[in-house]
Motif scaffolding. Sequence first.
Motif, short mmCIF file in Angstrom:
data_model
loop_
_atom_site.label_atom_id
_atom_site.label_comp_id
_atom_site.label_asym_id
_atom_site.label_seq_id
_atom_site.Cartn_x
_atom_site.Cartn_y
_atom_site.Cartn_z
N SER A 45 4.93 47.72 -55.70
CA SER A 45 4.92 48.58 -54.53
C SER A 45 4.02 49.79 -54.81
O SER A 45 3.93 50.26 -55.95
CB SER A 45 6.33 49.05 -54.17
OG SER A 45 6.88 49.82 -55.21
N PHE A 46 3.35 50.24 -53.79
CA PHE A 46 2.55 51.46 -53.86
C PHE A 46 2.31 51.92 -52.43
O PHE A 46 2.42 51.14 -51.48
CB PHE A 46 1.24 51.24 -54.62
CG PHE A 46 0.34 50.20 -54.02
CD1 PHE A 46 -0.78 50.56 -53.29
CD2 PHE A 46 0.59 48.84 -54.20
CE1 PHE A 46 -1.62 49.60 -52.74
CE2 PHE A 46 -0.23 47.88 -53.66
CZ PHE A 46 -1.34 48.25 -52.92
N GLN A 47 1.99 53.19 -52.27
CA GLN A 47 1.89 53.78 -50.94
C GLN A 47 0.48 53.77 -50.37
O GLN A 47 0.28 53.80 -49.16
CB GLN A 47 2.40 55.23 -50.98
CG GLN A 47 3.86 55.37 -51.36
CD GLN A 47 4.77 54.61 -50.40
OE1 GLN A 47 4.65 54.74 -49.19
NE2 GLN A 47 5.69 53.83 -50.96
N SER A 48 -0.51 53.73 -51.23
CA SER A 48 -1.90 53.85 -50.78
C SER A 48 -2.32 52.66 -49.93
O SER A 48 -2.00 51.51 -50.25
CB SER A 48 -2.83 53.99 -51.99
OG SER A 48 -2.59 55.20 -52.67
N LYS A 49 -3.06 52.94 -48.89
CA LYS A 49 -3.67 51.90 -48.06
C LYS A 49 -5.17 51.84 -48.28
O LYS A 49 -5.85 50.96 -47.74
CB LYS A 49 -3.36 52.14 -46.59
CG LYS A 49 -1.87 52.13 -46.27
CD LYS A 49 -1.21 50.82 -46.72
CE LYS A 49 0.27 50.82 -46.41
NZ LYS A 49 0.95 49.61 -46.95
N GLU A 50 -5.68 52.76 -49.07
CA GLU A 50 -7.10 52.74 -49.42
C GLU A 50 -7.26 53.17 -50.86
O GLU A 50 -6.59 54.09 -51.33
CB GLU A 50 -7.93 53.64 -48.50
CG GLU A 50 -9.41 53.57 -48.79
CD GLU A 50 -10.27 54.25 -47.73
OE1 GLU A 50 -11.50 54.25 -47.89
OE2 GLU A 50 -9.71 54.75 -46.75
N MET A 51 -8.12 52.47 -51.57
CA MET A 51 -8.47 52.82 -52.94
C MET A 51 -9.98 52.86 -53.05
O MET A 51 -10.68 52.13 -52.34
CB MET A 51 -7.93 51.78 -53.94
CG MET A 51 -6.44 51.61 -53.93
SD MET A 51 -5.90 50.46 -55.23
CE MET A 51 -7.24 49.28 -55.25
N THR A 52 -10.47 53.69 -53.95
CA THR A 52 -11.91 53.80 -54.17
C THR A 52 -12.20 53.60 -55.65
O THR A 52 -11.53 54.20 -56.51
CB THR A 52 -12.43 55.17 -53.72
OG1 THR A 52 -12.13 55.36 -52.34
CG2 THR A 52 -13.94 55.28 -53.93
#
Length: 282
Positions: free
Chosen positions: A203-210
């Motif tokens: 599980s993680f909250q981010s919907k975007e990673m760079t």
Amino acid sequence: MQITVSNSILSAVIDTKGAELKQLLKGNQNYIWEIDTQYWDKTSPVLFPIVGRLKEDKYTINNKEYSLLRHGFARNFNFEMVNHSENQVVFRLSENEETLKVYPFQFELEMKYILIENTLTIQYSVKNNSETSMPFSIGAHPAFALDTNLEAYALVFDQEDSLIRHKLKNDYFSGDTSEILLQDHQLHLSDELFEKDAIVLKSFQSKEMTLLKNQVPYLSFQLEGFPHLGIWKKANAPFLCIEPWQGFADHCDDSGEIFQKEGIIVLPPNEVFTTSFSITIL
């Protein structure tokens, strides 16, 4: 057979075997790793109908046992191309005599690749054509080319200050976890992180990673349709896999009954499941 889609900024090459992304090009630069079999013989396989490894590579349905190897079978079959235009293509895989031996369900798996400006979106559609509910997982496994030391790269999570890593032991979850603290939302990459297999985030909250290269944005990922993530690098290999998942490997104490498997999707008859993720070249 390899199929190309393109626009004024990007082009993508997809092989009908596994509907596998082989190249993602901006100009002459290919952002997808080019195969070197001493490390790995894939570039971006689709994971279906399981993600990860089953305990002893087996599962049961109503006390009947089946065998299914790590990440399933979709990557090994030729997909039918059902639609192709300049900037998009759709591939389809359905059950066949071989799949029914290891996965007793009638299904349609469609993968759609769409190029819009500097973004490639990969859409997944799974239809259950069986008369009973169908359990499955699905995931992506793209390998991105690294042209310098891994320590030059970092992953930025738009929400997280820390990550909870679920540890694998002999390909299965042990139940152990550890916390990875981020610096300004950044996971600084190193070979040491992957000494004991992949980083798995249930599980993680981010919907975007760079992905940063020398602190400069290089790629970004939009992960709205995938709740789990694997990050993997093979020792000394010049690639990094960033893997959006719906599902994951077995726990070492799992019973093997697939309908009870953590993270499994259960799709009713005649229903369709869809999800997607995107890669943006920066």
